[in-house]
Design a protein around this motif. Structure first.
Motif, PDB file in Angstrom:
ATOM      1  N   VAL A 140       0.313  -1.366  -0.551  1.00  0.00           N
ATOM      2  CA  VAL A 140       0.060   0.371  -0.174  1.00  0.00           C
ATOM      3  C   VAL A 140       0.746   1.363  -0.113  1.00  0.00           C
ATOM      4  O   VAL A 140       1.599   2.027   0.587  1.00  0.00           O
ATOM      5  CB  VAL A 140      -1.181   0.274   1.661  1.00  0.00           C
ATOM      6  N   GLY A 141       0.386   1.981  -0.817  1.00  0.00           N
ATOM      7  CA  GLY A 141       1.404   3.033  -0.928  1.00  0.00           C
ATOM      8  C   GLY A 141       0.802   4.267  -0.355  1.00  0.00           C
ATOM      9  O   GLY A 141       1.610   5.396  -0.222  1.00  0.00           O
ATOM     10  N   ASP A 142      -0.886   4.525  -0.461  1.00  0.00           N
ATOM     11  CA  ASP A 142      -1.563   5.271   0.401  1.00  0.00           C
ATOM     12  C   ASP A 142      -2.038   5.201   1.141  1.00  0.00           C
ATOM     13  O   ASP A 142      -2.809   5.123   1.623  1.00  0.00           O
ATOM     14  CB  ASP A 142      -2.159   6.821  -0.715  1.00  0.00           C
ATOM     15  N   PRO A 143      -1.232   4.961   2.539  1.00  0.00           N
ATOM     16  CA  PRO A 143      -2.000   4.183   3.300  1.00  0.00           C
ATOM     17  C   PRO A 143      -3.198   5.005   4.227  1.00  0.00           C
ATOM     18  O   PRO A 143      -3.383   6.419   5.029  1.00  0.00           O
ATOM     19  CB  PRO A 143      -1.147   3.481   4.719  1.00  0.00           C
ATOM     20  N   SER A 144      -4.594   4.800   4.161  1.00  0.00           N
ATOM     21  CA  SER A 144      -5.628   5.212   4.151  1.00  0.00           C
ATOM     22  C   SER A 144      -5.492   5.776   5.818  1.00  0.00           C
ATOM     23  O   SER A 144      -6.373   7.084   6.081  1.00  0.00           O
ATOM     24  CB  SER A 144      -6.741   4.522   3.500  1.00  0.00           C
ATOM     25  N   ASN A 145      -5.348   5.189   7.005  1.00  0.00           N
ATOM     26  CA  ASN A 145      -5.679   5.557   8.506  1.00  0.00           C
ATOM     27  C   ASN A 145      -4.644   6.186   8.721  1.00  0.00           C
ATOM     28  O   ASN A 145      -4.801   6.312   9.528  1.00  0.00           O
ATOM     29  CB  ASN A 145      -5.395   4.376   9.123  1.00  0.00           C
ATOM     30  N   LEU A 146      -3.733   6.701   7.827  1.00  0.00           N
ATOM     31  CA  LEU A 146      -2.395   7.466   9.105  1.00  0.00           C
ATOM     32  C   LEU A 146      -3.614   8.936   8.901  1.00  0.00           C
ATOM     33  O   LEU A 146      -3.223   9.498  10.248  1.00  0.00           O
ATOM     34  CB  LEU A 146      -1.878   8.560   7.650  1.00  0.00           C
ATOM     35  N   SER A 147      -4.552   9.341   8.452  1.00  0.00           N
ATOM     36  CA  SER A 147      -5.344  10.853   9.177  1.00  0.00           C
ATOM     37  C   SER A 147      -6.124  10.864  10.272  1.00  0.00           C
ATOM     38  O   SER A 147      -6.237  10.777  11.251  1.00  0.00           O
ATOM     39  CB  SER A 147      -6.027  11.026   8.448  1.00  0.00           C
ATOM     40  N   ARG A 148      -6.364   9.085  11.277  1.00  0.00           N
ATOM     41  CA  ARG A 148      -6.877   8.541  11.776  1.00  0.00           C
ATOM     42  C   ARG A 148      -5.559   8.453  13.384  1.00  0.00           C
ATOM     43  O   ARG A 148      -5.862   8.925  14.361  1.00  0.00           O
ATOM     44  CB  ARG A 148      -7.480   7.140  11.865  1.00  0.00           C
ATOM     45  N   ILE A 149      -4.582   8.018  12.816  1.00  0.00           N
ATOM     46  CA  ILE A 149      -3.152   7.722  12.973  1.00  0.00           C
ATOM     47  C   ILE A 149      -3.264   9.396  14.062  1.00  0.00           C
ATOM     48  O   ILE A 149      -2.809   9.557  14.940  1.00  0.00           O
ATOM     49  CB  ILE A 149      -2.298   6.805  13.019  1.00  0.00           C
ATOM     50  N   GLN A 150      -3.347  10.587  12.757  1.00  0.00           N
ATOM     51  CA  GLN A 150      -2.538  12.160  13.303  1.00  0.00           C
ATOM     52  C   GLN A 150      -3.386  12.248  14.897  1.00  0.00           C
ATOM     53  O   GLN A 150      -2.964  12.922  15.523  1.00  0.00           O
ATOM     54  CB  GLN A 150      -2.505  12.515  12.179  1.00  0.00           C
TER      55      GLN A 150
END
Ligand SMILES: *Cc1c(COP(=O)(O)O)cnc(C)c1O
Length: 430
Positions: A301-311
């Motif tokens: 996966v090159g654009d992991p979608s959960n990053l905004s949740r992690i932030q």
């Protein structure tokens, strides 16, 4: 429970709306508005896995799914074993691959399917569940939703990038399950799904929902097994968890568990060469890029979608994120070495994803000299990745019955370009 969007522009919604919408109207991802502290209450309770799931999940569906129905959903969804296997002192493997499709995605897919089924009634318009898969999500969703009334499932998978067994699992069920073989990468598939949700006419014509880890209903059940692992290890110290990661839904489930009070000292985000998150942790810059193929394909996966949740879960504070999560990336050669080494030292056969996770745990323990119990989430059964595992251990592995069952079955798939317009036309006319 109310859920807010990470983009902050959409209004709050309840569980049912978050479940069916997947992505919030403003393009953000839903998160629960307040996360109850549950660990103190659950620490000493002797509970089966479905009972533990019930205790953790009920605040999140409160007022929308009655307790008795939720208890049924949990009994049904989590009807397989979840062993914690001690490898050696302070090293544990949490085996999440005992569900019907032999990957951890079964936990979330089965919970989602049953929750959606609970809310749909005979008067509901047919629901289309759209899902992009790098291999395992699609099969778990296909199995979880197979023959559920009122729901059709459309799976988008990248051509040539799933293993032969995964492809059989995706394409051979038929009935209400359709597989689209997309001429592109997983990221293309994921982008099409995101675009579909933002497409006005499509959403006016059909009732669309998603089963990707953009859906909060996937993450909630993925927080339960972190509690389970801690309880099985039954020691007081905080645990270290290494999570083989791609879209970071599994790890985000763990972050929720920690917010619920579960003592976790550190998350190790173990990735393959698709290492945008380890790079982000290092440089502070998030630079998505096209994914590359690896042996641990479910993490390509090159654009992991959960990053905004992690932030958001760390209040956008980089220091905070770094304190909590360490990222490490491995090449395919290192993955193979990890499989061989663990096999020769401990007689344990790991799949390539889990092997990446195990390498992460060993490196972390070495670097920080940590004596805390370390747990690797074992995300798939090695027999799903026989092509790379057998040469690495130099032995044949036996294929579990529920996987054998797919071999030689007829595949039904529709080939398609990676253009949104083609997928849209299919959705409107099929
Ligand atoms: C999906 C998957 C992963 C990655 O999980 P994310 O939640 O996307 O980070 C790891 N291993 C296996 C076997 C998977 O199927």
């Amino acid at each position: 429970m109310q859920y807010f969007s990470t983009n902050k522009k959409s209004s709050l919604v309840g569980f049912r709306d978050a479940l069916f919408q997947g992505l919030a109207p403003d393009g953000g991802l839903y998160l629960p508005e307040n996360i109850p502290i549950l660990w103190d209450k659950l620490k000493y309770k002797d509970l089966s896995y479905p009972e533990l799931a019930f205790e953790i999940l009920h605040p999140y569906v409160d007022g929308e799914i009655p307790k008795l129905s939720l208890a049924d959903i949990c009994q049904n969804a989590f009807s397989f074993i979840v062993p914690v296997n001690k490898i050696k002192k302070d090293h544990y493997i949490l085996e999440l691959f005992h569900g019907p499709t032999l990957a951890f995605k079964d936990f979330a897919a089965r919970f989602m399917a049953r929750s959606m089924e609970y809310f749909l009634d005979n008067n509901s318009k047919e629901l289309t569940v759209l899902v992009a898969t790098s291999g395992d999500t699609g099969s778990a969703v296909a199995s979880g939703f197979h023959n559920v009334d009122g729901i059709r499932v459309v799976i988008l998978y990248p051509k040539g990038r799933v293993t032969p067994i995964q492809e059989r699992q995706l394409t051979s069920l038929g009935d209400n399950i359709t597989a689209l073989e997309i001429d592109g990468s997983f990221d293309d598939c994921q982008l099409i799904v995101k675009m579909a949700f933002q497409d006005k006419d499509l959403n006016e014509s059909i009732h669309l929902s998603s089963a990707n880890s953009i859906n909060i209903a996937r993450l909630l059940p993925q927080s339960v097994y972190y509690f389970w692992a801690h309880k099985q290890i039954s020691r007081n110290e905080p645990i270290i968890v290494s999570v083989p990661s791609g879209n970071f839904g599994n790890l985000t489930g763990g972050l929720l568990a920690k917010k619920m009070g579960l003592p976790i000292e550190k998350f190790i985000a173990s990735t393959n060469k698709n290492d945008v998150v380890p790079e982000y942790l290092d440089s502070g810059k998030f630079q998505p890029r096209p994914s590359v193929r690896t042996l641990s394909n479910a993490m390509d996966v090159g654009d992991p979608s959960n990053l905004s949740r992690i932030q958001k879960l760390h209040n956008y504070d980089m220091k905070n994120i770094r304190n909590n999560i360490m990222g490490i990336a491995y090449t395919d050669d290192e993955t193979i070495d990890s499989i061989s080494k663990i096999f020769s030292e401990n007689q344990i056969i790991l799949d390539p994803h889990t092997a990446v996770g195990y390498a992460g745990l060993l490196d972390y323990k070495k670097e920080f000299n940590s004596m805390n119990p370390g747990v690797v989430l074992s995300t798939a059964h090695p027999a799903k990745f026989i092509e790379s595992v057998e040469p690495a251990i130099g032995e044949k592995i036996s294929i579990p019955k529920r996987l054998q069952h797919f071999i030689g079955r007829e595949m039904q798939k529709i080939e398609m370009s990676n253009r949104m317009s083609d997928v849209k036309e299919f959705l409107l006319t099929a």
